[in-house]
Enzyme design. Structure first.
Site, PDB file in Angstrom:
ATOM      1  N   ILE A  45       3.744  58.823  70.041  1.00 14.36           N
ATOM      2  CA  ILE A  45       3.367  60.118  70.606  1.00 14.36           C
ATOM      3  C   ILE A  45       3.441  59.988  72.123  1.00 14.36           C
ATOM      4  O   ILE A  45       2.602  59.303  72.729  1.00 14.36           O
ATOM      5  CB  ILE A  45       1.934  60.512  70.158  1.00 14.36           C
ATOM      6  N   GLU A  57       2.610  52.031  65.885  1.00 14.76           N
ATOM      7  CA  GLU A  57       1.737  51.035  65.249  1.00 14.76           C
ATOM      8  C   GLU A  57       0.272  51.331  65.555  1.00 14.76           C
ATOM      9  O   GLU A  57      -0.592  51.295  64.681  1.00 14.76           O
ATOM     10  CB  GLU A  57       2.073  49.635  65.757  1.00 14.76           C
TER      11      GLU A  57
END
Ligand code: THU
Length: 144
Positions: A45, A57
């Protein structure tokens, strides 16, 4: 039910479709499996200010941790530029490795997609100490 590594890679590929990457156009997906087989997806993001960007992750980890999960078995990671038809290796950054160190044991598995020839996914499997040698973690501090 635990997912197979193949299934986890497929789920990471699904997660990658949600990546928000207007700046790098590099899309990453992750599928994090708990020890009882529940899977949390994550994507990267990005942010106009750049530094608030969150990796796929860590998105997966923070979703899971914030839902009360504390025991993890494996994470599958896939990534590459959005216009690539076949993905190659996308290795997790140092910050994400450190987040793994915080919450995972040495037998935690990191599954990295390495290629996609003829529609077939290939991947490599690593243990956490292999990708973060001499890591500093919770065990190194007296107060936990
Ligand atoms: N990125 C991840 O999400 N995970 C990785 O393992 C490597 C890098 C993201 C961060 C940024 O949005 C983009 O990929 C390029 O660095």
């Amino acid at each position: 039910m635990m997912k197979s590594y193949d299934e986890l890679v497929e789920i990471a590929l699904e997660a990658r479709k949600m990546a928000y990457t207007p700046y790098s156009h590099f899309k990453v997906g992750a599928a994090l499996m708990t020890k009882d087989g529940k899977v949390y997806k994550g994507c990267n993001i990005e942010n106009a200010a750049y530094t608030p960007t969150n990796c796929a992750e860590r998105t997966a980890f923070f979703k899971a941790i914030s839902e009360g999960e504390r025991e993890f078995a494996a994470i599958a990671i896939v990534g590459g530029y959005e216009d690539r038809e076949e993905l190659g290796l996308c290795s997790p950054c140092g910050v994400c490795r450190q987040v793994m160190r915080e919450f995972c044991e040495d037998d935690f598995k990191i599954i990295l997609l390495t290629g996609q020839t003829n529609g077939e996914n290939t991947y490599e499997v690593y243990d956490l100490p292999e990708i973060l040698p001499l890591g500093f973690g919770p065990k190194d501090l007296k107060v936990k």
